[in-house]
Design a protein around this motif. Structure first.
Motif, PDB file in Angstrom:
ATOM      1  N   ALA A   1       0.828  -1.205   0.000  1.00 13.61           N
ATOM      2  CA  ALA A   1       0.000   0.000   0.000  1.00 13.61           C
ATOM      3  C   ALA A   1       0.864   1.256   0.000  1.00 13.61           C
ATOM      4  O   ALA A   1       0.575   2.236  -0.710  1.00 13.61           O
ATOM      5  CB  ALA A   1      -0.924  -0.005   1.215  1.00 13.61           C
ATOM      6  N   ALA A   2       1.941   1.245   0.775  1.00 15.98           N
ATOM      7  CA  ALA A   2       2.821   2.407   0.846  1.00 15.98           C
ATOM      8  C   ALA A   2       3.488   2.676  -0.496  1.00 15.98           C
ATOM      9  O   ALA A   2       3.585   3.833  -0.930  1.00 15.98           O
ATOM     10  CB  ALA A   2       3.879   2.195   1.926  1.00 15.98           C
ATOM     11  N   ALA A   3       3.952   1.622  -1.156  1.00 14.87           N
ATOM     12  CA  ALA A   3       4.631   1.794  -2.443  1.00 14.87           C
ATOM     13  C   ALA A   3       3.694   2.388  -3.481  1.00 14.87           C
ATOM     14  O   ALA A   3       4.081   3.266  -4.266  1.00 14.87           O
ATOM     15  CB  ALA A   3       5.176   0.447  -2.925  1.00 14.87           C
ATOM     16  N   VAL A   4       2.444   1.941  -3.491  1.00 17.20           N
ATOM     17  CA  VAL A   4       1.464   2.462  -4.446  1.00 17.20           C
ATOM     18  C   VAL A   4       1.146   3.914  -4.146  1.00 17.20           C
ATOM     19  O   VAL A   4       1.125   4.765  -5.048  1.00 17.20           O
ATOM     20  CB  VAL A   4       0.180   1.602  -4.425  1.00 17.20           C
TER      21      VAL A   4
ATOM     22  N   MET B   1      -1.315 -11.341 -18.024  1.00 12.48           N
ATOM     23  CA  MET B   1      -0.644 -10.082 -18.337  1.00 12.48           C
ATOM     24  C   MET B   1       0.090  -9.503 -17.132  1.00 12.48           C
ATOM     25  O   MET B   1       0.578  -8.374 -17.172  1.00 12.48           O
ATOM     26  CB  MET B   1      -1.666  -9.070 -18.854  1.00 12.48           C
ATOM     27  N   ALA B   2       0.193 -10.280 -16.057  1.00 18.25           N
ATOM     28  CA  ALA B   2       0.861  -9.808 -14.842  1.00 18.25           C
ATOM     29  C   ALA B   2       2.336  -9.535 -15.108  1.00 18.25           C
ATOM     30  O   ALA B   2       2.993 -10.252 -15.865  1.00 18.25           O
ATOM     31  CB  ALA B   2       0.715 -10.836 -13.729  1.00 18.25           C
ATOM     32  N   ARG B   3       2.849  -8.475 -14.470  1.00 17.62           N
ATOM     33  CA  ARG B   3       4.246  -8.091 -14.637  1.00 17.62           C
ATOM     34  C   ARG B   3       4.926  -8.049 -13.278  1.00 17.62           C
ATOM     35  O   ARG B   3       4.404  -7.450 -12.339  1.00 17.62           O
ATOM     36  CB  ARG B   3       4.335  -6.719 -15.327  1.00 17.62           C
ATOM     37  N   GLU B   4       6.080  -8.658 -13.166  1.00 15.31           N
ATOM     38  CA  GLU B   4       6.804  -8.734 -11.899  1.00 15.31           C
ATOM     39  C   GLU B   4       7.638  -7.478 -11.697  1.00 15.31           C
ATOM     40  O   GLU B   4       8.859  -7.520 -11.614  1.00 15.31           O
ATOM     41  CB  GLU B   4       7.677  -9.989 -11.860  1.00 15.31           C
ATOM     42  N   LEU B   5       6.955  -6.355 -11.583  1.00 15.92           N
ATOM     43  CA  LEU B   5       7.616  -5.079 -11.356  1.00 15.92           C
ATOM     44  C   LEU B   5       7.393  -4.625  -9.921  1.00 15.92           C
ATOM     45  O   LEU B   5       6.367  -4.952  -9.323  1.00 15.92           O
ATOM     46  CB  LEU B   5       7.039  -4.011 -12.300  1.00 15.92           C
ATOM     47  N   PRO B   6       8.316  -3.871  -9.353  1.00 14.10           N
ATOM     48  CA  PRO B   6       8.032  -3.250  -8.056  1.00 14.10           C
ATOM     49  C   PRO B   6       6.761  -2.418  -8.148  1.00 14.10           C
ATOM     50  O   PRO B   6       6.467  -1.824  -9.200  1.00 14.10           O
ATOM     51  CB  PRO B   6       9.263  -2.375  -7.816  1.00 14.10           C
ATOM     52  N   ALA B   7       5.997  -2.372  -7.080  1.00 15.77           N
ATOM     53  CA  ALA B   7       4.677  -1.739  -7.117  1.00 15.77           C
ATOM     54  C   ALA B   7       4.744  -0.279  -7.552  1.00 15.77           C
ATOM     55  O   ALA B   7       3.918   0.179  -8.358  1.00 15.77           O
ATOM     56  CB  ALA B   7       4.007  -1.857  -5.748  1.00 15.77           C
TER      57      ALA B   7
ATOM     58  N   ALA C   1      -3.020  -7.160 -10.999  1.00 17.60           N
ATOM     59  CA  ALA C   1      -1.833  -6.488 -11.522  1.00 17.60           C
ATOM     60  C   ALA C   1      -0.791  -6.265 -10.430  1.00 17.60           C
ATOM     61  O   ALA C   1       0.415  -6.297 -10.690  1.00 17.60           O
ATOM     62  CB  ALA C   1      -2.221  -5.153 -12.158  1.00 17.60           C
ATOM     63  N   PHE C   2      -1.246  -6.044  -9.184  1.00 16.33           N
ATOM     64  CA  PHE C   2      -0.322  -5.807  -8.078  1.00 16.33           C
ATOM     65  C   PHE C   2       0.005  -7.089  -7.312  1.00 16.33           C
ATOM     66  O   PHE C   2       0.885  -7.081  -6.451  1.00 16.33           O
ATOM     67  CB  PHE C   2      -0.910  -4.771  -7.118  1.00 16.33           C
ATOM     68  N   LEU C   3      -0.685  -8.164  -7.633  1.00 12.66           N
ATOM     69  CA  LEU C   3      -0.478  -9.433  -6.926  1.00 12.66           C
ATOM     70  C   LEU C   3       0.939  -9.964  -7.116  1.00 12.66           C
ATOM     71  O   LEU C   3       1.521 -10.555  -6.206  1.00 12.66           O
ATOM     72  CB  LEU C   3      -1.496 -10.459  -7.435  1.00 12.66           C
ATOM     73  N   ALA C   4       1.505  -9.752  -8.316  1.00 13.23           N
ATOM     74  CA  ALA C   4       2.815 -10.319  -8.639  1.00 13.23           C
ATOM     75  C   ALA C   4       3.979  -9.434  -8.208  1.00 13.23           C
ATOM     76  O   ALA C   4       5.140  -9.815  -8.385  1.00 13.23           O
ATOM     77  CB  ALA C   4       2.899 -10.585 -10.145  1.00 13.23           C
ATOM     78  N   THR C   5       3.705  -8.267  -7.659  1.00 15.24           N
ATOM     79  CA  THR C   5       4.786  -7.360  -7.271  1.00 15.24           C
ATOM     80  C   THR C   5       5.559  -7.922  -6.068  1.00 15.24           C
ATOM     81  O   THR C   5       5.006  -8.683  -5.267  1.00 15.24           O
ATOM     82  CB  THR C   5       4.242  -5.972  -6.900  1.00 15.24           C
ATOM     83  N   PRO C   6       6.832  -7.571  -5.938  1.00 17.22           N
ATOM     84  CA  PRO C   6       7.603  -8.084  -4.794  1.00 17.22           C
ATOM     85  C   PRO C   6       7.055  -7.621  -3.444  1.00 17.22           C
ATOM     86  O   PRO C   6       7.231  -8.318  -2.437  1.00 17.22           O
ATOM     87  CB  PRO C   6       9.016  -7.537  -5.047  1.00 17.22           C
ATOM     88  N   GLU C   7       6.378  -6.478  -3.410  1.00 12.47           N
ATOM     89  CA  GLU C   7       5.825  -5.993  -2.141  1.00 12.47           C
ATOM     90  C   GLU C   7       4.568  -6.742  -1.728  1.00 12.47           C
ATOM     91  O   GLU C   7       4.175  -6.706  -0.556  1.00 12.47           O
ATOM     92  CB  GLU C   7       5.491  -4.497  -2.243  1.00 12.47           C
ATOM     93  N   SER C   8       3.909  -7.393  -2.655  1.00 11.61           N
ATOM     94  CA  SER C   8       2.683  -8.139  -2.347  1.00 11.61           C
ATOM     95  C   SER C   8       2.973  -9.246  -1.358  1.00 11.61           C
ATOM     96  O   SER C   8       4.017  -9.900  -1.405  1.00 11.61           O
ATOM     97  CB  SER C   8       2.117  -8.726  -3.650  1.00 11.61           C
ATOM     98  N   GLY C   9       2.014  -9.481  -0.468  1.00 15.28           N
ATOM     99  CA  GLY C   9       2.170 -10.557   0.507  1.00 15.28           C
ATOM    100  C   GLY C   9       1.687 -11.908   0.014  1.00 15.28           C
ATOM    101  O   GLY C   9       1.639 -12.873   0.787  1.00 15.28           O
TER     102      GLY C   9
END
Length: 366
Positions: A28-31, A327-333, A239-247
């Motif tokens: 949430a903070a990164a977004v 279409m998920a992308r493994e990018l930082p949020a 879209a945010f599920l695959a980000t490294p910050e996701s739990g």
């Protein structure tokens, strides 16, 4: 139309509140730091657990954010049907060497206690799923300076949200991953969900409050499409599920683009309420027999899902995902928000291009 909501964040991008440990404070903070609106998911947490996450988030960012609550559920589940389903799941419990959960672990998700925390420690935005709070609740949050959002899956539900006094409505299309936020769980309407673009058009002609569009959105061009259709912002979860910050569990993240998982379905298999996830063994074997009983089935299958996750077994996990999961992308949020914003800007430029110039797609949509 009030801009109080969209004035909180520069980019019309809302990170969906994904319960079950996905929407953690760092996500949430990164977004929010990147100019979107980050969200914490209070569902399945205690009131104190929610409060601790809010404190942690405030220690990371001073930007606006939101907290999502689940509405208490009425008691109308068929207990006999739940017992039959428990009997069917006995083999799963034996396989994962665990016990089934207690289906009667609670229906209100600590709703009143969480509201008390949010009244004593107001946050910028609070959203609600699975129903509409009373006008008293919405008014009291508004007096505390909190903007309120409520999910709707039909134009009729959206009108009820407006009448109740919410500041905005989250319009959720059938493409969305995770639980559909229907106000009443009616098995007779299973499979009758409305696609997001059609739903936005219907809701825009029905209500005057701002619309946040949710369902299958993975690219900036799709954000442009929902804004053109009448939404004021877009909410993205998968879209945010695959980000490294996701739990989310690593297996869940990998499954989004794993060619073994080619499609999603709405199922009651894991929770007793329609929710969209990747089709795996558990969903195929148990989905056709799961009763309409939320949160009883959720409590029942919780130990199974945890055991499957501990074993790294994607075939027994609830792999919630929207229709755009491939279409998920493994990018930082934060970087993902920036990429989405750039794609949105490019799409807007293309849509507004002079059709006489021979560039863009402006002429095709006018």
């Amino acid at each position: 139309m009030s801009s109080a909501l969209t004035d909180l964040f520069p980019h019309p991008i809302v990170q969906a509140p994904m319960a079950g440990g996905v929407s953690v404070p760092h996500l949430a903070a990164a977004v929010s730091e990147a100019g979107g609106l980050g969200f914490l998911a209070a569902g399945y947490k205690t009131a104190d657990g929610m409060y601790q996450e809010i404190k942690q988030l405030r220690g990371i960012t001073g930007r606006p954010f939101g907290v999502n609550l689940f509405m208490p559920q009425p008691e109308y589940a068929d207990k006999a049907a739940v017992e039959v389903y428990a009997h069917q799941l006995a083999g799963e419990a034996a396989w994962y060497e665990t016990e089934l959960g207690d289906p009667d672990s609670g229906r209100d998700d600590g709703y009143d206690a969480k509201l008390a925390v949010l009244h004593d420690n107001p946050v910028p935005v609070v959203s609600f799923h699975f129903g509409i709070p009373t006008r008293d609740v919405l008014d009291s949050l508004a007096r505390a300076g909190t903007l309120t959002l409520v999910t709707a899956t039909t134009a009729e539900e959206a009108l009820a949200v407006q009448r109740a006094g919410a500041a905005a409505v989250v319009v959720q299309g059938v493409e969305a991953g995770g639980h559909q936020g229907t106000h009443r769980d009616n098995p007779e309407t299973d499979g009758t969900g409305i696609g997001l673009l059609s739903l936005i058009a219907q809701v825009r002609e029905t209500v005057q409050i701002p619309i946040v569009a949710a369902g299958g959105i993975m690219r900036g061009s799709q954000i442009a499409a929902v804004l053109a259709a009448g939404a004021n912002a877009a909410q993205l979860g998968t879209a945010f599920l695959a980000t490294p910050e996701s739990g989310a569990h690593a297996v869940h993240k990998q499954a989004l683009t794993n060619p073994l998982f080619v499609r999603t379905e709405l199922t009651r298999a894991f929770s007793g309420r329609p929710a969209r996830g990747l089709v795996n063994r558990f969903l195929r074997e148990h989905g056709p027999y799961a009763p309409a009983a939320y949160p009883q089935v959720h409590h029942l299958t919780s130990p199974l899902r945890k055991a499957a996750a501990k074993a790294g077994d994607a075939q027994g996990m609830a792999l919630w995902a929207g229709q755009g999961h491939r279409m998920a992308r493994e990018l930082p949020a934060g970087q993902l928000v920036e990429v989405l914003s750039a794609e949105l800007a490019a799409a807007k430029t293309a849509l507004s291009a002079d059709p006489e110039s021979g560039t863009g797609t402006g002429g095709a949509v006018r």
